[in-house]
Design a protein around this motif. Structure first.
Motif, PDB file in Angstrom:
ATOM      1  N   ARG A 141      83.597  63.457  45.270  1.00 28.68           N
ATOM      2  CA  ARG A 141      84.070  62.204  45.849  1.00 28.68           C
ATOM      3  C   ARG A 141      84.007  61.077  44.825  1.00 28.68           C
ATOM      4  O   ARG A 141      84.932  60.274  44.688  1.00 28.68           O
ATOM      5  CB  ARG A 141      83.236  61.844  47.082  1.00 28.68           C
ATOM      6  CG  ARG A 141      83.774  60.678  47.878  1.00 28.68           C
ATOM      7  CD  ARG A 141      82.886  60.331  49.061  1.00 28.68           C
ATOM      8  NE  ARG A 141      81.546  59.931  48.697  1.00 28.68           N
ATOM      9  CZ  ARG A 141      81.215  58.759  48.129  1.00 28.68           C
ATOM     10  NH1 ARG A 141      82.130  57.875  47.858  1.00 28.68           N
ATOM     11  NH2 ARG A 141      79.962  58.483  47.840  1.00 28.68           N
ATOM     12  N   ILE A 142      82.942  61.040  44.051  1.00 27.43           N
ATOM     13  CA  ILE A 142      82.791  60.025  42.998  1.00 27.43           C
ATOM     14  C   ILE A 142      83.863  60.213  41.925  1.00 27.43           C
ATOM     15  O   ILE A 142      84.506  59.258  41.493  1.00 27.43           O
ATOM     16  CB  ILE A 142      81.365  60.077  42.399  1.00 27.43           C
ATOM     17  CG1 ILE A 142      80.340  59.623  43.445  1.00 27.43           C
ATOM     18  CG2 ILE A 142      81.269  59.232  41.134  1.00 27.43           C
ATOM     19  CD1 ILE A 142      78.898  59.901  43.064  1.00 27.43           C
ATOM     20  N   VAL A 143      84.065  61.461  41.502  1.00 28.75           N
ATOM     21  CA  VAL A 143      85.087  61.766  40.490  1.00 28.75           C
ATOM     22  C   VAL A 143      86.463  61.334  40.990  1.00 28.75           C
ATOM     23  O   VAL A 143      87.239  60.716  40.259  1.00 28.75           O
ATOM     24  CB  VAL A 143      85.081  63.277  40.132  1.00 28.75           C
ATOM     25  CG1 VAL A 143      86.315  63.660  39.337  1.00 28.75           C
ATOM     26  CG2 VAL A 143      83.816  63.638  39.377  1.00 28.75           C
ATOM     27  N   GLU A 144      86.755  61.643  42.244  1.00 25.78           N
ATOM     28  CA  GLU A 144      88.048  61.278  42.816  1.00 25.78           C
ATOM     29  C   GLU A 144      88.263  59.766  42.786  1.00 25.78           C
ATOM     30  O   GLU A 144      89.361  59.291  42.492  1.00 25.78           O
ATOM     31  CB  GLU A 144      88.146  61.792  44.248  1.00 25.78           C
ATOM     32  CG  GLU A 144      89.515  61.613  44.859  1.00 25.78           C
ATOM     33  CD  GLU A 144      89.605  62.223  46.250  1.00 25.78           C
ATOM     34  OE1 GLU A 144      90.214  61.580  47.116  1.00 25.78           O
ATOM     35  OE2 GLU A 144      89.081  63.333  46.442  1.00 25.78           O
ATOM     36  N   GLY A 145      87.200  59.017  43.049  1.00 23.24           N
ATOM     37  CA  GLY A 145      87.301  57.556  42.993  1.00 23.24           C
ATOM     38  C   GLY A 145      87.651  57.057  41.597  1.00 23.24           C
ATOM     39  O   GLY A 145      88.525  56.190  41.441  1.00 23.24           O
ATOM     40  N   LYS A 173      77.545  68.747  45.545  1.00 21.74           N
ATOM     41  CA  LYS A 173      78.766  68.915  44.774  1.00 21.74           C
ATOM     42  C   LYS A 173      79.905  68.111  45.407  1.00 21.74           C
ATOM     43  O   LYS A 173      80.692  67.482  44.710  1.00 21.74           O
ATOM     44  CB  LYS A 173      79.141  70.390  44.686  1.00 21.74           C
ATOM     45  CG  LYS A 173      80.293  70.652  43.759  1.00 21.74           C
ATOM     46  CD  LYS A 173      80.511  72.121  43.511  1.00 21.74           C
ATOM     47  CE  LYS A 173      81.583  72.322  42.461  1.00 21.74           C
ATOM     48  NZ  LYS A 173      81.738  73.714  42.086  1.00 21.74           N
ATOM     49  N   GLU A 174      79.976  68.121  46.722  1.00 22.58           N
ATOM     50  CA  GLU A 174      81.010  67.361  47.424  1.00 22.58           C
ATOM     51  C   GLU A 174      80.870  65.864  47.144  1.00 22.58           C
ATOM     52  O   GLU A 174      81.865  65.166  46.935  1.00 22.58           O
ATOM     53  CB  GLU A 174      80.924  67.634  48.932  1.00 22.58           C
ATOM     54  CG  GLU A 174      82.082  67.102  49.725  1.00 22.58           C
ATOM     55  CD  GLU A 174      83.420  67.708  49.349  1.00 22.58           C
ATOM     56  OE1 GLU A 174      84.419  66.961  49.356  1.00 22.58           O
ATOM     57  OE2 GLU A 174      83.489  68.915  49.056  1.00 22.58           O
ATOM     58  N   GLU A 175      79.647  65.380  47.101  1.00 28.74           N
ATOM     59  CA  GLU A 175      79.390  63.964  46.787  1.00 28.74           C
ATOM     60  C   GLU A 175      79.862  63.645  45.373  1.00 28.74           C
ATOM     61  O   GLU A 175      80.497  62.626  45.135  1.00 28.74           O
ATOM     62  CB  GLU A 175      77.904  63.654  46.941  1.00 28.74           C
ATOM     63  CG  GLU A 175      77.500  62.273  46.487  1.00 28.74           C
ATOM     64  CD  GLU A 175      78.087  61.145  47.319  1.00 28.74           C
ATOM     65  OE1 GLU A 175      78.094  59.994  46.825  1.00 28.74           O
ATOM     66  OE2 GLU A 175      78.535  61.392  48.441  1.00 28.74           O
ATOM     67  N   GLN A 176      79.565  64.540  44.437  1.00 28.17           N
ATOM     68  CA  GLN A 176      79.992  64.330  43.062  1.00 28.17           C
ATOM     69  C   GLN A 176      81.525  64.355  42.960  1.00 28.17           C
ATOM     70  O   GLN A 176      82.111  63.550  42.234  1.00 28.17           O
ATOM     71  CB  GLN A 176      79.380  65.399  42.137  1.00 28.17           C
ATOM     72  CG  GLN A 176      77.875  65.334  42.032  1.00 28.17           C
ATOM     73  CD  GLN A 176      77.383  64.004  41.491  1.00 28.17           C
ATOM     74  OE1 GLN A 176      77.861  63.516  40.485  1.00 28.17           O
ATOM     75  NE2 GLN A 176      76.426  63.406  42.175  1.00 28.17           N
TER      76      GLN A 176
END
Length: 126
Positions: free
Chosen positions: A90-94, A85-88
């Motif tokens: 991070r992608i959303v934040e980008g 979830k944290e990885e996802q």
């Protein structure tokens, strides 16, 4: 496991499958160790090519959501869903950072951005 395929969606079918299975895992509907339908069975149920389901399962395995054991099938990975979830996030934040940069340069107000985001989010949930 209910997976809905939309021909009117702009997403390829394998991406629709991948995102829906990821969502089922992230929400806890599918738990670590749960079996997934075989690629052939899923293809038959969705009336699509086995190649399409194979690509979706390969993407899920690459991203760490499932593991596949030859002769046994595919299962939800034992990995920590919080890390996934944290990885996802991070992608959303980008993506959101890029959207904010464009909006700021274009004079789009925060309220307009919020409305657009809410609309897009609701469309995706359907």
């Amino acid at each position: 496991m209910d997976i809905m395929i939309s021909n009117s969606s702009g997403k390829p079918i394998y991406e629709q499958i991948t995102s829906q299975i990821k969502n089922l895992i992230m929400t806890g509907e599918l738990k670590a160790g749960d079996p997934l339908p075989s690629m052939r069975l899923l293809a038959k149920e969705l009336r699509i090519s086995v190649i399409t389901t194979k690509r979706a399962y390969e993407d899920l395995e690459r991203d760490g959501f499932i593991t596949t054991m030859v002769g046994r099938g595919s299962f939800v990975s034992e990995s920590n869903t919080e890390i996934m979830k944290e990885e996802q996030l991070r992608i959303v934040e980008g993506y959101l950072t890029k959207a904010v940069e464009v909006a700021s340069r274009s004079g789009v107000a925060l309220q307009e951005m919020t409305e657009i985001l809410e609309m897009l989010y609701e469309e995706e949930k359907r």
